[in-house]
Design a protein around this motif. Sequence first.
Motif, short mmCIF file in Angstrom:
data_model
loop_
_atom_site.label_atom_id
_atom_site.label_comp_id
_atom_site.label_asym_id
_atom_site.label_seq_id
_atom_site.Cartn_x
_atom_site.Cartn_y
_atom_site.Cartn_z
N ASP A 1 50.94 37.69 63.38
CA ASP A 1 49.95 36.69 64.08
C ASP A 1 49.25 37.16 65.03
O ASP A 1 49.43 38.38 65.64
CB ASP A 1 50.87 35.46 64.52
N GLY A 2 48.07 36.52 65.22
CA GLY A 2 47.07 37.33 66.43
C GLY A 2 46.80 38.51 65.93
O GLY A 2 46.42 39.23 64.96
N ALA A 3 46.67 39.44 67.09
CA ALA A 3 46.49 40.74 66.99
C ALA A 3 47.36 41.59 66.33
O ALA A 3 47.20 42.54 65.79
CB ALA A 3 46.47 41.40 68.55
N GLY A 4 48.66 41.01 65.86
CA GLY A 4 49.70 41.74 65.04
C GLY A 4 49.38 41.61 63.51
O GLY A 4 50.14 42.55 62.98
N ALA A 5 48.53 40.80 63.23
CA ALA A 5 48.44 40.70 61.72
C ALA A 5 48.04 41.72 61.36
O ALA A 5 48.45 42.11 59.88
CB ALA A 5 47.26 39.47 61.54
N THR A 6 47.27 42.58 61.64
CA THR A 6 46.47 43.86 61.15
C THR A 6 47.49 44.86 60.84
O THR A 6 47.86 45.36 59.71
CB THR A 6 45.51 44.38 61.58
N ALA A 7 48.36 45.02 61.98
CA ALA A 7 49.54 45.87 61.93
C ALA A 7 50.58 45.51 60.98
O ALA A 7 51.07 46.76 60.57
CB ALA A 7 49.86 46.22 63.43
N ALA A 8 50.63 44.01 61.03
CA ALA A 8 51.82 43.78 59.82
C ALA A 8 51.39 44.10 58.52
O ALA A 8 52.16 44.49 57.86
CB ALA A 8 51.94 42.32 60.17
N ARG A 9 50.23 43.89 58.10
CA ARG A 9 49.71 44.32 56.76
C ARG A 9 49.83 45.71 56.43
O ARG A 9 49.97 46.12 55.35
CB ARG A 9 48.25 43.73 56.65
N ALA A 10 49.50 46.74 57.51
CA ALA A 10 49.70 47.99 57.21
C ALA A 10 50.86 48.49 57.00
O ALA A 10 51.43 49.29 56.20
CB ALA A 10 48.92 48.73 58.64
N ALA A 11 51.86 47.84 57.94
CA ALA A 11 53.50 48.13 57.70
C ALA A 11 54.08 47.61 56.44
O ALA A 11 54.71 48.44 55.83
CB ALA A 11 54.03 47.35 59.18
N ALA A 12 53.48 46.44 55.97
CA ALA A 12 53.96 46.00 54.61
C ALA A 12 53.68 46.93 53.84
O ALA A 12 54.40 47.21 52.69
CB ALA A 12 53.50 44.48 54.51
N ALA A 13 52.16 47.82 53.70
CA ALA A 13 51.72 48.51 52.91
C ALA A 13 52.79 49.71 52.75
O ALA A 13 53.00 50.23 51.81
CB ALA A 13 50.44 48.87 52.95
N GLN A 14 53.09 50.25 53.96
CA GLN A 14 54.03 51.42 54.01
C GLN A 14 55.54 51.03 53.53
O GLN A 14 55.86 51.89 52.78
CB GLN A 14 54.15 51.83 55.50
N TYR A 15 55.81 50.02 53.78
CA TYR A 15 57.21 49.69 53.19
C TYR A 15 57.22 49.61 51.69
O TYR A 15 58.13 49.99 50.93
CB TYR A 15 57.55 48.21 53.94
N LYS A 16 56.18 49.03 51.17
CA LYS A 16 56.06 49.00 49.81
C LYS A 16 55.97 50.27 48.95
O LYS A 16 56.59 50.64 48.18
CB LYS A 16 54.65 48.01 49.35
N ALA A 17 55.48 51.25 49.96
CA ALA A 17 55.23 52.52 49.01
C ALA A 17 56.74 53.23 49.29
O ALA A 17 57.19 53.95 48.60
CB ALA A 17 54.18 53.40 50.06
N ALA A 18 57.42 53.01 50.32
CA ALA A 18 58.68 53.59 50.55
C ALA A 18 59.85 52.96 49.63
O ALA A 18 60.44 53.81 49.00
CB ALA A 18 59.24 53.18 52.02
N LEU A 19 59.56 51.73 49.15
CA LEU A 19 60.43 50.95 48.16
C LEU A 19 60.12 51.82 46.82
O LEU A 19 61.07 51.64 45.98
CB LEU A 19 60.20 49.71 48.17
N HIS A 20 59.19 52.43 46.62
CA HIS A 20 58.59 53.02 45.40
C HIS A 20 59.58 54.15 44.81
O HIS A 20 59.96 54.46 43.52
CB HIS A 20 57.23 53.33 45.18
N ILE A 21 60.33 54.65 45.88
CA ILE A 21 61.10 55.97 45.57
C ILE A 21 62.42 55.29 45.31
O ILE A 21 63.53 55.96 44.92
CB ILE A 21 61.19 56.72 46.69
N LEU A 22 63.02 54.09 45.38
CA LEU A 22 64.26 53.42 45.21
C LEU A 22 63.97 52.77 43.98
O LEU A 22 63.42 51.95 43.53
CB LEU A 22 64.62 52.52 46.46
#
Length: 328
Positions: free
Chosen positions: A204-225
């Motif tokens: 939310d707020g200023a954290g929304a962009t960072a949250a979307r970026a983090a979600a993308a990184q977690y998705k990429a990390a899950l691909h190896i599992l």
Amino acid sequence: MVDLASRLETLADAILAGERAALARAITLTESRRADHREQARALIQRLLPQTGRAIRVGITGVPGVGKSTAIDALGSHLTEKGHKVAVLAVDPSSTRTGGSILGDKTRMARLSVDPNAYIRPSPSSGTLGGVAAKTRETMLLCEAAGFDVILVETVGVGQSETTVADLTDFFLVLMLPNAGDELQGIKKGIVELADMIAVNKADGAGATAARAAAAQYKAALHILAPASPLWSTPVVTISGLTGEGLDALWSKIEDHHHRFEAKGLITERRRRQDVKWMWAMVQDRLQARLRHDPALKARTPALEAAVAAGELAPTLAADEIAQALGL
């Protein structure tokens, strides 16, 4: 004088009728260390067992500072608004150090604590992690019998509690912070492998962009599992416990998971395996309780420990003596 069987029958009927005072009395009975209370609790749960198992059981964990309580408060309130009855149970193995339970749950979840369709209960320690899990499981069954159709089991401690809660529930949700970076490197692989979904909180707020970026990184990390099941690939979503954004989509995914696995009979299969683990955890707890409370063993074990520590007695011989004293 009303006999014990009649009192238990009356209590069971009151729980099935959704009486909160009766539910609280029953949970207190299961938490008691008195042998007669424990026997009564077992009889009560056996009586109620046919009326349990109808809830969606969700385990929730999160890294420190992730806003877990705020997210659970928001999710639970969202669900009660949709007509669900929600019970929040907390597992805190760290409380085994003090023998206490988590005392702040109701202050941490302000909306749910006053919601008539919600119930919040901590699990006090009985000295072992298995004991905490057993009490939480018994409380969960009692809540289901009382008509709660969503059980949220929260881990408050860290470490082994995640595995414990995963063994109590149908779905395991891991909450993460927006600032992935170094945190992503520090995530224990075992916890991620347990996750049925990752939710990046504080989107939310200023954290929304960072949250979307983090979600993308977690998705990429899950691909190896490799997925734990061909029926389900772990999704990554963004939510805000503060504003409630994303909670409807999060719950839709949990329901989707439940429907898919229930249709294949996998929810029942998982719960049966969990029941067997619960059985062995209770056996282990009783053996450990015997070690702690049997007068002869209590008198002998310090000398055995000292002899092993001093190198005067082989651990195998000491273990044999203790096992023989236990009749094993």
